[in-house]
Design a protein around this motif. Structure first.
Motif, mmCIF file in Angstrom:
data_model
loop_
_atom_site.group_PDB
_atom_site.id
_atom_site.type_symbol
_atom_site.label_atom_id
_atom_site.label_comp_id
_atom_site.label_asym_id
_atom_site.label_seq_id
_atom_site.Cartn_x
_atom_site.Cartn_y
_atom_site.Cartn_z
ATOM 1 N N THR A 184 6.258 26.799 47.191
ATOM 2 C CA THR A 184 6.934 26.576 48.469
ATOM 3 C C THR A 184 7.512 25.166 48.450
ATOM 4 O O THR A 184 6.848 24.216 48.021
ATOM 5 C CB THR A 184 5.972 26.700 49.661
ATOM 6 N N GLU A 185 8.754 25.042 48.890
ATOM 7 C CA GLU A 185 9.373 23.735 49.074
ATOM 8 C C GLU A 185 9.701 23.619 50.561
ATOM 9 O O GLU A 185 10.475 24.396 51.096
ATOM 10 C CB GLU A 185 10.634 23.592 48.236
ATOM 11 N N MET A 186 9.093 22.657 51.215
ATOM 12 C CA MET A 186 9.138 22.596 52.666
ATOM 13 C C MET A 186 9.530 21.202 53.133
ATOM 14 O O MET A 186 9.129 20.197 52.550
ATOM 15 C CB MET A 186 7.741 22.962 53.212
ATOM 16 N N LYS A 187 10.327 21.160 54.195
ATOM 17 C CA LYS A 187 10.686 19.900 54.830
ATOM 18 C C LYS A 187 10.075 19.890 56.230
ATOM 19 O O LYS A 187 10.404 20.727 57.071
ATOM 20 C CB LYS A 187 12.203 19.731 54.914
ATOM 21 N N VAL A 188 9.177 18.925 56.451
ATOM 22 C CA VAL A 188 8.484 18.799 57.732
ATOM 23 C C VAL A 188 8.971 17.538 58.435
ATOM 24 O O VAL A 188 8.986 16.460 57.843
ATOM 25 C CB VAL A 188 6.950 18.730 57.537
ATOM 26 N N LEU A 189 9.365 17.675 59.689
ATOM 27 C CA LEU A 189 9.860 16.541 60.460
ATOM 28 C C LEU A 189 8.766 15.985 61.368
ATOM 29 O O LEU A 189 7.969 16.732 61.924
ATOM 30 C CB LEU A 189 11.049 16.955 61.329
#
Length: 271
Positions: A184-189
């Motif tokens: 999984t490649e995830m961007k969390v803000l």
């Protein structure tokens, strides 16, 4: 001929517990100044040394930010208004710890009312003042190397004050193939003016039935920043080829201490 090399090894408790020769409790300090009844805060850190020999430590503060990988970026000098390195007091500043014993390090932050709103922070270093020498094989006949090793541990200290917010969002979630399998490649803000500390889990399901579930390690997202994370996908006992749904569920505590959940889904093909 022996060639000497000076090296510094730094262990930071923001990601892992320190090296075996030093133990700390707690490994981080987080303070909500809005709950204080005084204009100062006093806390303590217990330092435990080696079980076999005495150790001597010195203490000093520094500043840091958190990058997009969730790592501490250390700064010796910073004029950031949220840097509380110059406002923090600690006793003692240098001390001995006998084998199997602990030393209490008292920490005080005064004049809380002068801190800016939002997240204020620093890191308190506890450093072994007696370096260790270690011989290194250079692979070159007649030439040796000696590494001088110092162990330094950082205790991050956060003070939230005034109108601060903790708000998270999973902006994107992708399934990618790389060496070793699927990830999984995830961007969390982190959309507030104070960091968020996320824990969570991954679920793989089909027709609303959960086929496999596993946990994710803690992730820290800096205030008004983002985190890019890559984690290997565990498929468990799922053997049948096909298209499934993967759901990431992260949870964090908001500025009121209330648990918040954020989720994102993506399709995963098992072949």
């Amino acid at each position: 001929m022996i060639k000497k090399i000076l090296g510094i090894i730094t262990a930071l408790t923001i990601m892992t517990q320190a090296q075996a020769s030093i133990g700390l409790s707690p490994t981080k300090i987080e303070i909500n100044a809005n709950k204080l009844k005084t204009n100062y805060v006093t806390t303590a850190v217990e330092v435990k040394g080696d079980v076999h020999k005495p150790m001597r430590f010195r203490v000093y503060p520094g500043f840091f930010t958190i990058n997009e990988r969730g790592e501490m970026v250390l700064m010796d000098v910073s004029d950031d208004p949220h840097n509380i390195a110059k406002k923090i007091r600690y006793v003692p500043s240098e001390f001995n710890v006998m084998p199997g014993k602990t030393q209490k390090l008292r920490v005080n932050i005064a004049n809380i009312n002068t801190l800016p709103e939002g997240e204020n922070r620093c890191v308190l270093y506890i450093e072994d003042v007696n370096p260790k020498e270690q011989m290194i094989d250079t692979g070159r006949p007649g030439i040796g190397a000696q590494l001088i090793v110092k162990t330094r541990i950082g205790v991050p200290i956060y003070v939230d004050k005034g109108k601060f917010t903790k708000e998270g969002e999973i902006e994107s979630l992708k399934i990618i193939k790389d060496k070793g399998g699927l990830y999984t490649e995830m961007k969390v803000l982190s959309k507030g003016n104070s960091k968020i500390r996320c824990n969570g889990k991954v679920q793989i399901y089909e027709d609303k039935k959960i086929l496999h579930e596993y946990g994710l390690s803690e992730k820290v997202v800096g205030e008004n920043n983002y985190l890019i994370t890559k984690d290997k996908i565990e498929t468990g006992d799922i053997k049948e080829k096909g298209l499934y749904t993967l759901r990431v569920i992260l949870n964090y505590a908001d500025e009121k201490g209330k648990r918040q959940n954020i989720t994102k889904e993506a399709q995963i093909e098992i072949i």
